[in-house]
Write a protein that holds these residues in place. Structure first.
Motif, PDB file in Angstrom:
ATOM      1  N   MET A   1       0.850  -1.198   0.000  1.00  0.00           N
ATOM      2  CA  MET A   1       0.000   0.000   0.000  1.00  0.00           C
ATOM      3  C   MET A   1       0.887   1.251   0.000  1.00  0.00           C
ATOM      4  O   MET A   1       1.841   1.356   0.753  1.00  0.00           O
ATOM      5  CB  MET A   1      -0.897   0.019   1.251  1.00  0.00           C
ATOM      6  CG  MET A   1      -1.960  -1.069   1.258  1.00  0.00           C
ATOM      7  SD  MET A   1      -3.257  -0.728   0.035  1.00  0.00           S
ATOM      8  CE  MET A   1      -4.039   0.694   0.797  1.00  0.00           C
ATOM      9  N   LEU A   2       0.539   2.201  -0.856  1.00  0.00           N
ATOM     10  CA  LEU A   2       1.269   3.457  -0.881  1.00  0.00           C
ATOM     11  C   LEU A   2       0.774   4.371   0.225  1.00  0.00           C
ATOM     12  O   LEU A   2      -0.413   4.405   0.545  1.00  0.00           O
ATOM     13  CB  LEU A   2       1.079   4.148  -2.234  1.00  0.00           C
ATOM     14  CG  LEU A   2       1.698   3.459  -3.458  1.00  0.00           C
ATOM     15  CD1 LEU A   2       1.291   4.194  -4.723  1.00  0.00           C
ATOM     16  CD2 LEU A   2       3.214   3.403  -3.353  1.00  0.00           C
ATOM     17  N   ASP A   3       1.683   5.125   0.837  1.00  0.00           N
ATOM     18  CA  ASP A   3       1.263   6.090   1.846  1.00  0.00           C
ATOM     19  C   ASP A   3       0.645   7.299   1.143  1.00  0.00           C
ATOM     20  O   ASP A   3       0.849   7.513  -0.062  1.00  0.00           O
ATOM     21  CB  ASP A   3       2.465   6.515   2.700  1.00  0.00           C
ATOM     22  CG  ASP A   3       3.528   7.214   1.865  1.00  0.00           C
ATOM     23  OD1 ASP A   3       3.465   8.451   1.759  1.00  0.00           O
ATOM     24  OD2 ASP A   3       4.395   6.516   1.298  1.00  0.00           O
ATOM     25  N   PRO A   4      -0.143   8.114   1.887  1.00  0.00           N
ATOM     26  CA  PRO A   4      -0.844   9.247   1.261  1.00  0.00           C
ATOM     27  C   PRO A   4       0.072  10.214   0.527  1.00  0.00           C
ATOM     28  O   PRO A   4      -0.297  10.746  -0.522  1.00  0.00           O
ATOM     29  CB  PRO A   4      -1.536   9.926   2.456  1.00  0.00           C
ATOM     30  CG  PRO A   4      -1.730   8.817   3.442  1.00  0.00           C
ATOM     31  CD  PRO A   4      -0.527   7.931   3.284  1.00  0.00           C
ATOM     32  N   PHE A  50      -7.248  18.642  -1.873  1.00  0.00           N
ATOM     33  CA  PHE A  50      -7.884  17.341  -1.613  1.00  0.00           C
ATOM     34  C   PHE A  50      -7.053  16.525  -0.630  1.00  0.00           C
ATOM     35  O   PHE A  50      -7.589  15.932   0.309  1.00  0.00           O
ATOM     36  CB  PHE A  50      -8.054  16.574  -2.922  1.00  0.00           C
ATOM     37  CG  PHE A  50      -8.842  15.305  -2.782  1.00  0.00           C
ATOM     38  CD1 PHE A  50     -10.231  15.322  -2.859  1.00  0.00           C
ATOM     39  CD2 PHE A  50      -8.210  14.088  -2.561  1.00  0.00           C
ATOM     40  CE1 PHE A  50     -10.973  14.154  -2.713  1.00  0.00           C
ATOM     41  CE2 PHE A  50      -8.937  12.919  -2.415  1.00  0.00           C
ATOM     42  CZ  PHE A  50     -10.327  12.954  -2.497  1.00  0.00           C
ATOM     43  N   PHE A  51      -5.733  16.516  -0.807  1.00  0.00           N
ATOM     44  CA  PHE A  51      -4.894  15.716   0.086  1.00  0.00           C
ATOM     45  C   PHE A  51      -4.682  16.381   1.437  1.00  0.00           C
ATOM     46  O   PHE A  51      -4.454  15.690   2.439  1.00  0.00           O
ATOM     47  CB  PHE A  51      -3.561  15.393  -0.594  1.00  0.00           C
ATOM     48  CG  PHE A  51      -3.643  14.138  -1.417  1.00  0.00           C
ATOM     49  CD1 PHE A  51      -3.369  12.899  -0.857  1.00  0.00           C
ATOM     50  CD2 PHE A  51      -4.052  14.196  -2.730  1.00  0.00           C
ATOM     51  CE1 PHE A  51      -3.476  11.745  -1.598  1.00  0.00           C
ATOM     52  CE2 PHE A  51      -4.166  13.048  -3.489  1.00  0.00           C
ATOM     53  CZ  PHE A  51      -3.879  11.806  -2.923  1.00  0.00           C
ATOM     54  N   ILE A  52      -4.776  17.689   1.503  1.00  0.00           N
ATOM     55  CA  ILE A  52      -4.807  18.329   2.826  1.00  0.00           C
ATOM     56  C   ILE A  52      -6.039  17.856   3.582  1.00  0.00           C
ATOM     57  O   ILE A  52      -5.979  17.536   4.774  1.00  0.00           O
ATOM     58  CB  ILE A  52      -4.818  19.861   2.683  1.00  0.00           C
ATOM     59  CG1 ILE A  52      -3.454  20.363   2.204  1.00  0.00           C
ATOM     60  CG2 ILE A  52      -5.184  20.531   4.011  1.00  0.00           C
ATOM     61  CD1 ILE A  52      -3.410  21.849   1.914  1.00  0.00           C
ATOM     62  N   GLY A  53      -7.171  17.775   2.875  1.00  0.00           N
ATOM     63  CA  GLY A  53      -8.388  17.277   3.494  1.00  0.00           C
ATOM     64  C   GLY A  53      -8.278  15.832   3.913  1.00  0.00           C
ATOM     65  O   GLY A  53      -8.798  15.427   4.971  1.00  0.00           O
ATOM     66  N   MET A  54      -7.595  15.011   3.113  1.00  0.00           N
ATOM     67  CA  MET A  54      -7.438  13.593   3.454  1.00  0.00           C
ATOM     68  C   MET A  54      -6.568  13.385   4.676  1.00  0.00           C
ATOM     69  O   MET A  54      -6.858  12.553   5.532  1.00  0.00           O
ATOM     70  CB  MET A  54      -6.845  12.832   2.268  1.00  0.00           C
ATOM     71  CG  MET A  54      -7.837  12.420   1.205  1.00  0.00           C
ATOM     72  SD  MET A  54      -7.094  11.287   0.000  1.00  0.00           S
ATOM     73  CE  MET A  54      -6.712   9.869   1.036  1.00  0.00           C
ATOM     74  N   THR A  55      -5.470  14.131   4.747  1.00  0.00           N
ATOM     75  CA  THR A  55      -4.521  13.927   5.837  1.00  0.00           C
ATOM     76  C   THR A  55      -4.876  14.719   7.094  1.00  0.00           C
ATOM     77  O   THR A  55      -4.460  14.342   8.199  1.00  0.00           O
ATOM     78  CB  THR A  55      -3.100  14.328   5.388  1.00  0.00           C
ATOM     79  OG1 THR A  55      -3.121  15.685   4.908  1.00  0.00           O
ATOM     80  CG2 THR A  55      -2.629  13.428   4.265  1.00  0.00           C
ATOM     81  N   GLN A  56      -5.650  15.798   6.937  1.00  0.00           N
ATOM     82  CA  GLN A  56      -6.051  16.602   8.096  1.00  0.00           C
ATOM     83  C   GLN A  56      -7.566  16.454   8.294  1.00  0.00           C
ATOM     84  O   GLN A  56      -8.010  15.573   9.001  1.00  0.00           O
ATOM     85  CB  GLN A  56      -5.665  18.070   7.887  1.00  0.00           C
ATOM     86  CG  GLN A  56      -4.183  18.295   7.650  1.00  0.00           C
ATOM     87  CD  GLN A  56      -3.343  18.140   8.903  1.00  0.00           C
ATOM     88  OE1 GLN A  56      -3.849  18.253  10.010  1.00  0.00           O
ATOM     89  NE2 GLN A  56      -2.058  17.884   8.728  1.00  0.00           N
TER      90      GLN A  56
END
Length: 263
Positions: A1-4, A50-56
């Motif tokens: 699995m790849l990390d975010p 989008f990835f700020i939302g995923m990680t935060q």
């Protein structure tokens, strides 16, 4: 699995590389007016928020979107500088334009708080003033479609150059601490890639004509950011992104008749 973070790098490379390549092709095939508008549709900012939302969280990403207008002021001045300098410095025009951008970004990175209302007003004032100078001061003409100067290998080179720049900027944002991380997060990667590739393929006059329209077209990035501010907390990341992108695209459609008349 790849990390975010790895997924973000991969998506940034693919989405950004493909989109910037398409944007240059659209500009060449349909002229600088359409190319300049379409080229600034959200790509890198879409992946980033989008990835700020995923990680935060979606709320955190919506808050981060509030810094977009100040970032777009810097990016607009960078684009203006590139357009002004490209005929004199050709492919080296990015160097003085980036030097100007980094000085602004470092100074602004020291400021702890920006009021969304006033930075948005300042953005519109800056963009209109810079566009007026290019249109009525320098009298940069719009350009019609140009004969494509690319093959399959040329398209691949465009994609790898643009995607690789996005990956480098994303890594820089993660590695160099909060101040420079914030600076790299608003790096004008789409503008730089598009201008360099068009200048390389079609010459400085065509790059100037497209950049002039990109300056006004950058408003759709601010439209996207405002849509994110309101939709992410209510609809979540996926639907918030979809609605925000549609809002930016609708702006481009509505803006085209105006661009057609004034540029």
């Amino acid at each position: 699995m790849l990390d975010p973070f790895s997924v973000k790098l991969l998506l940034g490379f693919l989405v950004g590389g493909i989109w910037i390549t398409l944007a240059t092709v659209i500009s060449e095939r349909f002229g600088s007016k359409i190319g300049g508008l379409v080229g600034n549709l959200p790509s890198n900012i879409l992946v980033g928020l989008f990835f700020i939302g995923m990680t935060q969280s979606a709320e955190f990403a919506a808050e981060a979107a509030g810094t977009v207008p100040i970032g777009m002021i810097m990016d607009s001045i960078f684009l203006f500088s590139y357009v002004v300098l490209v005929k004199k410095y050709d492919k080296l025009a990015a160097l003085p334009a980036l030097a100007i951008w980094f000085v602004m970004a470092y100074a602004i990175g020291k400021v702890k708080y920006f009021d969304l209302f006033w930075t948005t007003l300042a953005y519109f004032a800056v963009v209109l003033a810079l566009f007026a100078y290019l249109e009525y001061g320098m009298r940069i003409p719009s350009m019609k479609k140009k004969k494509p100067a690319y093959s399959a290998s040329e398209l691949a080179i465009r994609g790898f150059l643009a995607g690789g720049l996005i990956v480098a900027v994303t890594i820089g944002a993660a590695l160099f601490g909060p101040v420079w991380g914030g600076i790299f997060s608003v790096f004008p990667v789409v503008m730089l890639s598009t201008m360099y590739l068009l200048n390389r393929a079609q010459g400085p006059e065509f790059a100037q004509a497209t950049g002039k329209v990109m300056l006004l077209g950058s408003v759709n990035i601010v439209v996207y950011a405002f849509a994110v501010i309101f939709t992410y907390p209510v609809y979540g990341l996926v639907w918030g992104t979809v609605i925000s992108y549609v809002a930016a695209a609708v702006f481009v459609v509505l803006a085209y008749p105006i661009i057609k008349k004034v540029s």
